[in-house]
Enzyme design. Structure first.
Site, PDB file in Angstrom:
ATOM      1  N   ALA A   1       0.881  -1.206   0.091  1.00  9.92           N
ATOM      2  CA  ALA A   1      -0.060  -0.009   0.180  1.00  9.92           C
ATOM      3  C   ALA A   1       0.755   1.418   0.080  1.00  9.92           C
ATOM      4  O   ALA A   1       1.793   1.394   0.851  1.00  9.92           O
ATOM      5  CB  ALA A   1      -0.889  -0.136   1.164  1.00  9.92           C
TER       6      ALA A   1
ATOM      7  N   VAL B   1       4.871  -1.232   3.217  1.00  9.16           N
ATOM      8  CA  VAL B   1       4.691   0.159   2.623  1.00  9.16           C
ATOM      9  C   VAL B   1       5.359   0.553   1.479  1.00  9.16           C
ATOM     10  O   VAL B   1       6.602   0.211   1.271  1.00  9.16           O
ATOM     11  CB  VAL B   1       5.214   0.962   4.003  1.00  9.16           C
ATOM     12  CG1 VAL B   1       5.039   2.450   3.349  1.00  9.16           C
ATOM     13  CG2 VAL B   1       4.199   0.938   5.216  1.00  9.16           C
ATOM     14  N   LYS B   2       4.471   0.999   0.193  1.00  2.00           N
ATOM     15  CA  LYS B   2       5.374   1.317  -0.687  1.00  2.00           C
ATOM     16  C   LYS B   2       5.585   2.585  -0.625  1.00  2.00           C
ATOM     17  O   LYS B   2       4.668   3.666  -0.477  1.00  2.00           O
ATOM     18  CB  LYS B   2       4.210   1.058  -1.796  1.00  2.00           C
ATOM     19  CG  LYS B   2       4.644   0.775  -3.353  1.00  2.00           C
ATOM     20  CD  LYS B   2       3.453   0.117  -4.253  1.00  2.00           C
ATOM     21  CE  LYS B   2       4.181  -0.080  -5.575  1.00  2.00           C
ATOM     22  NZ  LYS B   2       2.949  -0.462  -6.338  1.00  2.00           N
ATOM     23  N   ILE B   3       6.982   3.020  -1.289  1.00  2.00           N
ATOM     24  CA  ILE B   3       7.355   4.222  -1.246  1.00  2.00           C
ATOM     25  C   ILE B   3       8.194   4.589  -2.430  1.00  2.00           C
ATOM     26  O   ILE B   3       9.175   3.551  -2.965  1.00  2.00           O
ATOM     27  CB  ILE B   3       8.472   4.379   0.062  1.00  2.00           C
ATOM     28  CG1 ILE B   3       7.705   4.364   1.374  1.00  2.00           C
ATOM     29  CG2 ILE B   3       9.244   5.887  -0.184  1.00  2.00           C
ATOM     30  CD1 ILE B   3       8.479   4.843   2.612  1.00  2.00           C
TER      31      ILE B   3
END
Length: 217
Positions: A57, A83-85
Site C-alpha cells: 500500500a 509500505v510502498k515508497i
C-alpha cells in the site's frame, strides 16, 4: 518466482487467490482509485483478509517526515502490509527509518541500477523495477532486472526484486529466467498466462473423442 496481483479490485484478487497461484498483492493510489472504495483503509483490510501474503500500500506524501508518519499508520492496517515508497531523496530517508522500525518497504519506480543499489542500502525489503515503462521508451527493461539480480547476489542483499509494470506473459517468463523473486501482474496478464491455443484445441479434441464414454459412473 512468486506471482503477485497488481490490482485493488476485490473480485480479481478473490479469483486469483482461488486459482492457488497468487502469493501477494501490490496496489498504488491509481489502482485504489479504479477500485473506487468508499473507505480505503477498510478496503485494504479486506484485501489483507483474502491474501495470505504481502500487500503493498503506497504513501501519497512526498515529504520525508510525512512519509514516515503515513507509513507507520499504513503498517498498522494489517501484519501483511508492505509500505510502498517511491525512490526519491525523501523516500530513501523514510525507508531507512521505517526499516529500522521493522516496517517492510517496497521501494517503487525503480528505473536504474543505481536506484536499486540505494534502495537496498536503506533496507528496502522489495525493489520494484518498472520493466514495461522502460520498454515504452525503447530501453530493454529486462536488462535492468538482470543487472539488479546480479548486484543483489554480489552484495548479499536481502532485498527482493518485484518485476513491476508487467505488460504480457513474456515479461513474466523473462523475469523468472533473470532472477526476479516476484512478478506483479495485472489481472488480464494473469489470465493470459493460463491460456494457450494448443491447449484449447487439445481439450476440444479430447472432449469430442470422449463423447459417449464415462470413466466415472
Amino acid at each position: 518466482m512468486e506471482l503477485y496481483l497488481d490490482t485493488a479490485k476485490i473480485e480479481e484478487i478473490e479469483e486469483g487467490v482461488e486459482l492457488g497461484i497468487i502469493s501477494g498483492v501490490t496496489t498504488n493510489p491509481s489502482l485504489l482509485a479504479k477500485a473506487n472504495p468508499t473507505a480505503p483503509i477498510e478496503h485494504l483490510k479486506k484485501i489483507c483478509s483474502i491474501v495470505n501474503g504481502p500487500v503493498s500500500a503506497e504513501v501519497v506524501s512526498t515529504n520525508y517526515k510525512d512519509m514516515v508518519s503515513e507509513g507507520l499508520k499504513i503498517s498498522k492496517i494489517s501484519e501483511n502490509i508492505v509500505v510502498k515508497i517511491p525512490i526519491t531523496e525523501d523516500g530513501l530517508k523514510a525507508t531507512k527509518v521505517l526499516s529500522k522500525e521493522n516496517v517492510p518497504v517496497n521501494m517503487t519506480l525503480i528505473f536504474s541500477e543505481s536506484q536499486a543499489i540505494l534502495a537496498s542500502l536503506v533496507g528496502a525489503a522489495y525493489i520494484s523495477p518498472f520493466i514495461g515503462r522502460l520498454d515504452d521508451i525503447s530501453y530493454d527493461g529486462m536488462k535492468l532486472v538482470k543487472s539488479i539480480s546480479e548486484i543483489l547476489k554480489t552484495t548479499n542483499s536481502k532485498s527482493k526484486i518485484i518485476a513491476a509494470s508487467v505488460r504480457h506473459p513474456l515479461h513474466v517468463v523473462e523475469a523468472a529466467k533473470l532472477g526476479a523473486h516476484i512478478a506483479t501482474v495485472p489481472f488480464k496478464t494473469l489470465k493470459q498466462l493460463v491460456k494457450h491455443p494448443l491447449t484449447d484445441i487439445g481439450l476440444e479434441k479430447f472432449l469430442s473423442d470422449s463423447r459417449g464414454i464415462s470413466i466415472v459412473s
